[in-house]
Write a protein that holds these residues in place. Structure first.
Motif, mmCIF file in Angstrom:
data_model
loop_
_atom_site.group_PDB
_atom_site.id
_atom_site.type_symbol
_atom_site.label_atom_id
_atom_site.label_comp_id
_atom_site.label_asym_id
_atom_site.label_seq_id
_atom_site.Cartn_x
_atom_site.Cartn_y
_atom_site.Cartn_z
ATOM 1 N N SER A 182 0.828 -1.203 0.000
ATOM 2 C CA SER A 182 0.000 0.000 0.000
ATOM 3 C C SER A 182 0.865 1.257 0.000
ATOM 4 C CB SER A 182 -0.925 -0.012 1.222
ATOM 5 O OG SER A 182 -1.775 1.103 1.230
ATOM 6 N N VAL A 183 1.905 1.246 0.836
ATOM 7 C CA VAL A 183 2.828 2.389 0.885
ATOM 8 C C VAL A 183 3.522 2.558 -0.464
ATOM 9 C CG1 VAL A 183 4.912 3.311 1.966
ATOM 10 C CG2 VAL A 183 3.177 2.173 3.375
ATOM 11 N N ALA A 184 4.002 1.458 -1.011
ATOM 12 C CA ALA A 184 4.719 1.514 -2.285
ATOM 13 C C ALA A 184 3.815 1.985 -3.419
ATOM 14 C CB ALA A 184 5.298 0.140 -2.614
ATOM 15 N N ALA A 185 2.558 1.567 -3.393
ATOM 16 C CA ALA A 185 1.629 1.941 -4.461
ATOM 17 C C ALA A 185 1.359 3.443 -4.457
ATOM 18 C CB ALA A 185 0.323 1.164 -4.314
ATOM 19 N N ILE A 186 1.077 4.000 -3.284
ATOM 20 C CA ILE A 186 0.814 5.448 -3.224
ATOM 21 C C ILE A 186 2.082 6.232 -3.544
ATOM 22 C CG2 ILE A 186 0.200 7.350 -1.674
ATOM 23 C CD1 ILE A 186 -1.867 5.602 -0.400
ATOM 24 N N LEU A 187 3.226 5.752 -3.058
ATOM 25 C CA LEU A 187 4.500 6.402 -3.379
ATOM 26 C C LEU A 187 4.740 6.401 -4.890
ATOM 27 C CD1 LEU A 187 7.251 7.597 -2.473
ATOM 28 C CD2 LEU A 187 8.091 5.249 -2.320
ATOM 29 N N GLY A 188 4.554 5.255 -5.517
ATOM 30 C CA GLY A 188 4.764 5.150 -6.953
ATOM 31 C C GLY A 188 3.786 6.008 -7.738
ATOM 32 N N GLY A 189 2.524 6.017 -7.302
ATOM 33 C CA GLY A 189 1.536 6.834 -7.980
ATOM 34 C C GLY A 189 1.842 8.312 -7.868
ATOM 35 N N ALA A 190 2.295 8.738 -6.683
ATOM 36 C CA ALA A 190 2.649 10.145 -6.492
ATOM 37 C C ALA A 190 3.831 10.536 -7.369
ATOM 38 C CB ALA A 190 2.971 10.415 -5.021
ATOM 39 N N ALA A 191 4.836 9.655 -7.458
ATOM 40 C CA ALA A 191 5.996 9.942 -8.301
ATOM 41 C C ALA A 191 5.596 10.019 -9.767
ATOM 42 C CB ALA A 191 7.060 8.870 -8.089
ATOM 43 N N LEU A 192 4.778 9.059 -10.211
ATOM 44 C CA LEU A 192 4.319 9.074 -11.598
ATOM 45 C C LEU A 192 3.487 10.320 -11.876
ATOM 46 C CD1 LEU A 192 3.869 7.770 -14.370
ATOM 47 C CD2 LEU A 192 1.967 6.470 -13.360
ATOM 48 N N GLY A 193 2.580 10.643 -10.955
ATOM 49 C CA GLY A 193 1.741 11.822 -11.143
ATOM 50 C C GLY A 193 2.565 13.093 -11.202
ATOM 51 N N ALA A 194 3.564 13.206 -10.328
ATOM 52 C CA ALA A 194 4.419 14.398 -10.324
ATOM 53 C C ALA A 194 5.171 14.527 -11.642
ATOM 54 C CB ALA A 194 5.396 14.332 -9.153
ATOM 55 N N LEU A 195 5.690 13.413 -12.142
ATOM 56 C CA LEU A 195 6.395 13.449 -13.426
ATOM 57 C C LEU A 195 5.476 13.913 -14.547
ATOM 58 C CD1 LEU A 195 8.530 10.168 -13.316
ATOM 59 C CD2 LEU A 195 9.401 12.514 -13.414
ATOM 60 N N LEU A 196 4.243 13.402 -14.558
ATOM 61 C CA LEU A 196 3.307 13.769 -15.619
ATOM 62 C C LEU A 196 2.912 15.240 -15.534
ATOM 63 C CD1 LEU A 196 1.008 10.602 -15.624
ATOM 64 C CD2 LEU A 196 2.701 11.237 -17.345
ATOM 65 N N VAL A 197 2.661 15.729 -14.317
ATOM 66 C CA VAL A 197 2.274 17.132 -14.154
ATOM 67 C C VAL A 197 3.425 18.057 -14.528
ATOM 68 C CG1 VAL A 197 1.591 18.911 -12.497
ATOM 69 C CG2 VAL A 197 0.515 16.657 -12.394
ATOM 70 N N VAL A 198 4.621 17.738 -14.025
ATOM 71 C CA VAL A 198 5.777 18.610 -14.268
ATOM 72 C C VAL A 198 6.208 18.569 -15.730
ATOM 73 C CG1 VAL A 198 8.217 18.966 -13.735
ATOM 74 C CG2 VAL A 198 6.597 18.471 -11.895
ATOM 75 N N ARG A 199 6.246 17.378 -16.321
ATOM 76 C CA ARG A 199 6.728 17.256 -17.701
ATOM 77 C C ARG A 199 5.742 17.847 -18.703
ATOM 78 N NH1 ARG A 199 10.619 13.086 -18.142
ATOM 79 N NH2 ARG A 199 12.077 13.432 -16.409
ATOM 80 N N THR A 200 4.446 17.649 -18.476
ATOM 81 C CA THR A 200 3.456 18.121 -19.448
ATOM 82 C C THR A 200 2.933 19.514 -19.119
ATOM 83 O OG1 THR A 200 1.541 17.182 -18.260
ATOM 84 C CG2 THR A 200 2.711 15.745 -19.819
ATOM 85 N N GLY A 201 3.075 19.943 -17.852
ATOM 86 C CA GLY A 201 2.517 21.230 -17.448
ATOM 87 C C GLY A 201 1.010 21.243 -17.462
ATOM 88 N N SER A 202 0.407 20.051 -17.416
ATOM 89 C CA SER A 202 -1.044 19.920 -17.513
ATOM 90 C C SER A 202 -1.520 18.817 -16.576
ATOM 91 C CB SER A 202 -1.438 19.590 -18.956
ATOM 92 O OG SER A 202 -2.793 19.210 -19.046
ATOM 93 N N LEU A 203 -2.802 18.877 -16.240
ATOM 94 C CA LEU A 203 -3.396 17.847 -15.377
ATOM 95 C C LEU A 203 -4.175 16.803 -16.168
ATOM 96 C CD1 LEU A 203 -4.820 20.187 -12.561
ATOM 97 C CD2 LEU A 203 -2.510 19.238 -12.806
ATOM 98 N N VAL A 204 -4.262 16.997 -17.460
ATOM 99 C CA VAL A 204 -5.102 16.129 -18.284
ATOM 100 C C VAL A 204 -4.627 14.680 -18.248
ATOM 101 C CG1 VAL A 204 -5.921 15.645 -20.621
ATOM 102 C CG2 VAL A 204 -5.796 18.011 -19.804
ATOM 103 N N VAL A 205 -3.341 14.446 -18.510
ATOM 104 C CA VAL A 205 -2.829 13.077 -18.630
ATOM 105 C C VAL A 205 -2.943 12.307 -17.311
ATOM 106 C CG1 VAL A 205 -0.812 11.657 -19.146
ATOM 107 C CG2 VAL A 205 -1.309 13.666 -20.548
ATOM 108 N N PRO A 206 -2.475 12.840 -16.166
ATOM 109 C CA PRO A 206 -2.605 12.055 -14.936
ATOM 110 C C PRO A 206 -4.055 11.759 -14.559
ATOM 111 C CG PRO A 206 -1.812 14.279 -14.452
ATOM 112 C CD PRO A 206 -1.722 14.087 -15.926
ATOM 113 N N LEU A 207 -4.970 12.689 -14.818
ATOM 114 C CA LEU A 207 -6.379 12.435 -14.507
ATOM 115 C C LEU A 207 -6.960 11.368 -15.434
ATOM 116 C CD1 LEU A 207 -7.613 16.078 -13.853
ATOM 117 C CD2 LEU A 207 -7.558 14.210 -12.183
ATOM 118 N N PHE A 208 -6.587 11.430 -16.707
ATOM 119 C CA PHE A 208 -7.072 10.412 -17.638
ATOM 120 C C PHE A 208 -6.514 9.036 -17.266
ATOM 121 C CE2 PHE A 208 -6.667 7.777 -21.413
ATOM 122 C CZ PHE A 208 -7.967 7.791 -21.897
#
Length: 231
Positions: A182-208
Motif C-alpha cells: 500500500s505504501v509503495a503503491a501510493i509512493l509510486g503513484g505520487a511519483a508518476l503523477g508528479a512526473l506527468l504534471v511537471v513534464r506536461t505542465g497539464s493535469l489532463v494526462v494524470p487524470l485520464f
C-alpha cells in the motif's frame, strides 16, 4: 481450484486504486494549489493555516474539497447499502464507472486550465469538486468493503501498524506484505503523477490515466469468480 477457495482479487484491486490515489494527490497538490482532494486530514490542517492568516493558504479550496468529498461519500454510503445483497461485481463496476467518469470529467475541464496561474478559477474549483467527489465516493466504498490494511488513501495507520506489529515490537507482522504494498503503491503513484504534471505542465494526462486504471482494474477484478457472490 474450486471457486470457494480462490483468493479474493480485492486486495490487488485496492493496491491499484492506491496507486491512483498518488496520481490524484499529485494533481491536487501540484496543480490546484495547497489543497488535497483525496486526503482530508491535510485539508483540515491547511484550513487551520488559512484561518490563522499563514501566507499562501486560502480557505475556499479546502472548504470546496471537504464539502464535495463528503457529498461523494454520502452517495457511496447509500449505494453500498442498496448493493449489499447483490453480486460484488455489480457494485464494483458501478462504483468504478462513477469514479472514472468524474476523473475524466476533471481531465476535460483541465484541458483549458493553466496550472502555473491556477486559472480560470471556475475550472480550478470544478476540478477540485470532481476529484474530491470521486475520492469521497471511493473512500466510503472501500470502508464498506472492510479489507484490512488497504484503505487506498490514508497511510498513517498502515505505517503505524508496520512498526507497532513488527518483530522488534514483539508482534507477528500481520499483513506486512499488504501494508508495504500500500505504501509503495501510493509512493509510486505520487511519483508518476508528479512526473506527468511537471513534464506536461497539464493535469489532463494524470487524470485520464487515473480514471483508466480505476475502470480497467475493476473490470479485471469483476470477472473473477469471487466477484459473483454478494458483497
Amino acid at each position: 481450484m474450486p471457486d470457494a477457495v480462490r483468493p479474493s482479487p480485492l486486495p490487488w484491486l485496492l493496491l491499484l486504486l492506491s496507486l491512483t490515489t498518488g496520481l490524484v494527490d499529485a494533481v491536487s497538490v501540484l496543480g490546484l494549489g495547497k489543497v488535497f482532494t483525496a486526503n482530508m486530514t491535510g485539508n483540515v490542517v491547511f484550513l487551520g493555516f488559512a484561518l490563522a492568516g499563514a501566507p499562501g493558504f486560502v480557505i475556499a479550496p479546502g472548504l470546496v474539497a471537504l464539502a464535495t468529498f463528503m457529498g461523494g461519500a454520502l452517495v457511496a454510503g447509500r449505494l453500498g447499502r442498496a448493493m449489499g445483497q447483490r453480486p460484488l461485481r455489480r457494485w464494483l463496476l458501478i462504483a468504478a464507472a462513477f469514479e472514472a467518469a468524474l476523473l475524466w470529467t476533471a481531465a476535460v475541464i483541465a484541458a483549458g486550465y493553466d496550472v502555473a496561474e491556477l486559472e480560470p478559477r471556475g475550472a480550478l474549483y470544478a476540478i477540485i469538486g470532481a476529484t474530491a467527489i470521486a475520492m469521497g465516493f471511493r473512500n466510503a466504498t472501500i470502508r464498506q468493503l472492510k479489507v484490512p490494511d488497504l484503505t487506498t488513501t490514508v497511510l498513517t495507520l498502515t505505517i503505524t501498524g508496520i512498526a507497532a506489529d513488527s518483530t522488534p515490537a514483539g508482534g507477528s507482522n500481520p499483513n506486512w506484505g499488504r501494508r508495504l504494498g500500500s505504501v509503495a503503491a501510493i509512493l509510486g503513484g505520487a511519483a508518476l503523477g508528479a512526473l506527468l504534471v511537471v513534464r506536461t505542465g497539464s493535469l489532463v494526462v494524470p487524470l485520464f490515466v487515473a480514471g483508466a486504471l480505476v475502470l480497467a482494474g475493476t473490470a479485471m477484478c469483476a470477472v473473477h469468480p469471487a466477484a459473483r457472490v454478494p458483497s
